[in-house]
Motif scaffolding. Structure first.
Motif, PDB file in Angstrom:
ATOM      1  N   ILE A  13       0.915  -1.099  -0.030  1.00 55.94           N
ATOM      2  CA  ILE A  13      -0.161  -0.010  -0.121  1.00 55.94           C
ATOM      3  C   ILE A  13       0.847   1.275  -0.178  1.00 55.94           C
ATOM      4  N   GLY A  14       2.216   1.131  -0.096  1.00 63.34           N
ATOM      5  CA  GLY A  14       2.908   2.175   0.168  1.00 63.34           C
ATOM      6  C   GLY A  14       2.657   3.377  -1.025  1.00 63.34           C
ATOM      7  N   PRO A  15       2.592   2.837  -2.251  1.00 62.37           N
ATOM      8  CA  PRO A  15       2.435   3.746  -3.306  1.00 62.37           C
ATOM      9  C   PRO A  15       1.037   4.531  -3.149  1.00 62.37           C
ATOM     10  N   GLU A  16       0.114   3.706  -2.710  1.00 63.55           N
ATOM     11  CA  GLU A  16      -1.411   4.515  -2.602  1.00 63.55           C
ATOM     12  C   GLU A  16      -1.173   5.345  -1.589  1.00 63.55           C
ATOM     13  N   VAL A  17      -0.746   5.169  -0.391  1.00 60.32           N
ATOM     14  CA  VAL A  17      -0.623   6.030   0.739  1.00 60.32           C
ATOM     15  C   VAL A  17       0.200   7.198   0.232  1.00 60.32           C
ATOM     16  N   ALA A  19       0.820   8.570  -2.407  1.00 56.81           N
ATOM     17  CA  ALA A  19       0.003   9.429  -3.482  1.00 56.81           C
ATOM     18  C   ALA A  19      -0.806  10.301  -2.875  1.00 56.81           C
ATOM     19  N   GLU A  20      -1.240  10.314  -1.779  1.00 60.59           N
ATOM     20  CA  GLU A  20      -2.237  10.998  -0.991  1.00 60.59           C
ATOM     21  C   GLU A  20      -1.412  11.820  -0.285  1.00 60.59           C
ATOM     22  N   GLY A  21      -0.361  11.395   0.290  1.00 57.17           N
ATOM     23  CA  GLY A  21       0.732  12.441   0.789  1.00 57.17           C
ATOM     24  C   GLY A  21       1.220  13.680  -0.128  1.00 57.17           C
ATOM     25  N   VAL A  22       1.292  13.071  -1.307  1.00 57.77           N
ATOM     26  CA  VAL A  22       1.913  14.086  -2.297  1.00 57.77           C
ATOM     27  C   VAL A  22       0.688  15.080  -2.484  1.00 57.77           C
ATOM     28  N   LYS A  23      -0.398  14.673  -2.747  1.00 52.27           N
ATOM     29  CA  LYS A  23      -1.571  15.427  -3.026  1.00 52.27           C
ATOM     30  C   LYS A  23      -1.733  16.524  -1.747  1.00 52.27           C
ATOM     31  N   ARG A 291      -8.270   0.507  -0.060  1.00 53.19           N
ATOM     32  CA  ARG A 291      -8.811   0.418   1.329  1.00 53.19           C
ATOM     33  C   ARG A 291      -7.855   0.801   2.308  1.00 53.19           C
ATOM     34  N   ALA A 292      -6.529   1.330   1.971  1.00 52.25           N
ATOM     35  CA  ALA A 292      -5.640   1.505   2.880  1.00 52.25           C
ATOM     36  C   ALA A 292      -5.755   3.071   3.534  1.00 52.25           C
ATOM     37  N   ASN A 293      -5.586   3.296   4.750  1.00 52.94           N
ATOM     38  CA  ASN A 293      -5.784   4.490   5.386  1.00 52.94           C
ATOM     39  C   ASN A 293      -4.596   5.551   5.211  1.00 52.94           C
ATOM     40  N   PRO A 294      -4.682   6.431   4.581  1.00 55.99           N
ATOM     41  CA  PRO A 294      -3.704   7.248   4.281  1.00 55.99           C
ATOM     42  C   PRO A 294      -3.255   8.323   5.472  1.00 55.99           C
ATOM     43  N   LEU A 295      -4.045   8.543   6.320  1.00 56.49           N
ATOM     44  CA  LEU A 295      -3.984   9.378   7.507  1.00 56.49           C
ATOM     45  C   LEU A 295      -2.563   9.490   8.151  1.00 56.49           C
ATOM     46  N   ALA A 296      -1.938   8.405   8.504  1.00 57.74           N
ATOM     47  CA  ALA A 296      -0.469   8.143   9.144  1.00 57.74           C
ATOM     48  C   ALA A 296       0.301   8.913   8.167  1.00 57.74           C
TER      49      ALA A 296
END
Length: 357
Positions: A13-17, A19-23, A291-296
């Motif tokens: 899930i690293g690339p998914e979370v 990506a949200e950090g980059v946003k 489904r991964a939580n990106p908040l962390a």
């Protein structure tokens, strides 16, 4: 002035979370007029597949030139053989060592809307606001390792080694942070059994008496600490401990917040440069499913802004945006209540961005 951030999405899930950090970083850059340059590198299993190495020289050089590093996660079933000579986790250990990142900061706070997500009773979570400072480049993870066979069978050895200089520098980091918080430092060790822990206790006591006599200081055995984190976690302010103990205790402490998907971390060295990552793993069972939580990861971006880029206002804005999104009930399945509809990884990231623009 351009501020350079190295992105290491990694595996699962690293690339998914990330990506949200980059946003979020791009939204923050726009709101606060920051000039951020984001460049991506390989690490972990993805790097092994493409280069044969968990930390390619190009990635090490990218991180060395950057002001900060944002990392996703490493590892997965494809590379799970513990006997393999090359493993994803070697990339993570190597980049920490390469950048001299010796102090790992893991804050734990409880959002009021997530109290029900924790397995602990609500009254035990009142007033919880703690910070674990984990020594990151010494101890048993980095000690000499041996696997042999004799007439009776196989035997193995992992050496736990610490020098007082390693202890002094991380205790100073922890104590200085305690000065900015509630003024209390707790050393966690196993001094009744381990010689390394007895060294930790002697050195820490000396540093606290000579340099930080204004702070409250105590110590606790690691097994007692594990119990106390569940019994009365609000007693803690700043915990400082060795590498393996810190690794285990912070995973336990993540359950106070309801999910490992809520806890960020910062790995710092002698200067401002740091590596920032969520404490959760690569979660290959949900990778690619949204489904991964990106908040962390997003909260790790807040730590990046605070500690490496000296952008306190931007960091607080990100933290406030995360809080607002949780307040609105926009969370992934690991945090959603039975009466809430679980949101996707990208939907939660978009909601945080909407709070920032």
């Amino acid at each position: 002035m351009t501020m350079h951030i190295a992105l290491l999405p990694g595996d699962g899930i690293g690339p998914e979370v990330v990506a949200e950090g980059v946003k979020v970083l791009r939204a923050v850059a726009q709101r606060f007029a920051l000039d951020l340059q984001l460049d991506e590198g390989l690490i972990g299993g993805a790097a092994i597949d493409q280069t044969g190495q968990p930390l390619p020289p190009e990635t090490a050089a990218l991180c060395e030139a950057a002001d900060a590093v944002l990392l996703g996660a490493v590892g997965g079933p494809k590379w799970d053989d513990p006997l393999a000579p090359v493993r994803p986790e070697q990339g993570l250990l190597a980049i920490r060592k390469h950048l001299g990142l010796f102090a790992n900061l893991r804050p734990v706070t409880i959002h009021p809307m997530l109290v029900d997500a924790s397995p602990l009773r609500p009254e035990r979570l009142e007033g919880v606001d703690l910070l674990v400072v984990r020594e990151l480049t010494g101890g048993i993870y980095f000690g000499a390792k041996q696997l042999e066979r004799d007439a009776a069978g196989e035997w193995a050895s992992d050496l736990c080694h610490y020098h007082e200089t390693e202890i002094v520098r991380v205790v100073r980091v922890a104590a200085n942070l305690a000065r900015t918080r509630h003024g209390k430092l707790t050393l966690v060790d196993k001094a009744n059994v381990l010689e390394t822990s007895r060294l930790w206790r002697r050195v820490t006591t000396r540093v606290m008496q000579e340099e930080f006599s204004d702070l409250s200081y105590d110590w606790m055995l690691v097994d007692a600490c594990a119990m106390h984190l569940l019994r009365k976690p609000s007693d803690f302010d700043v915990i400082v401990t060795e590498n393996m103990f810190g690794d285990i205790l912070t995973d336990e402490a993540s359950m106070l917040a309801g999910s490992m998907g809520m806890l960020p971390s910062a790995s710092l060295g002698a200067g401002n440069k740091g590596l920032y990552e969520p404490i959760h793993g690569s979660a290959p069972d949900i990778a690619g499913q949204g489904r991964a939580n990106p908040l962390a990861t997003i909260l790790s971006c807040a730590l990046l802004l605070r500690h490496s880029l000296n952008q306190e206002a931007a960091a607080r804005a990100v933290e406030a945006a995360v809080s607002a999104v949780i307040e609105a009930g926009c969370v992934t399945g690991d945090l959603a209540r039975p009466d809430q509809r679980a949101q996707s990884t990208s939907a939660v990231g978009d909601a945080v961005v909407a709070q920032l623009v």
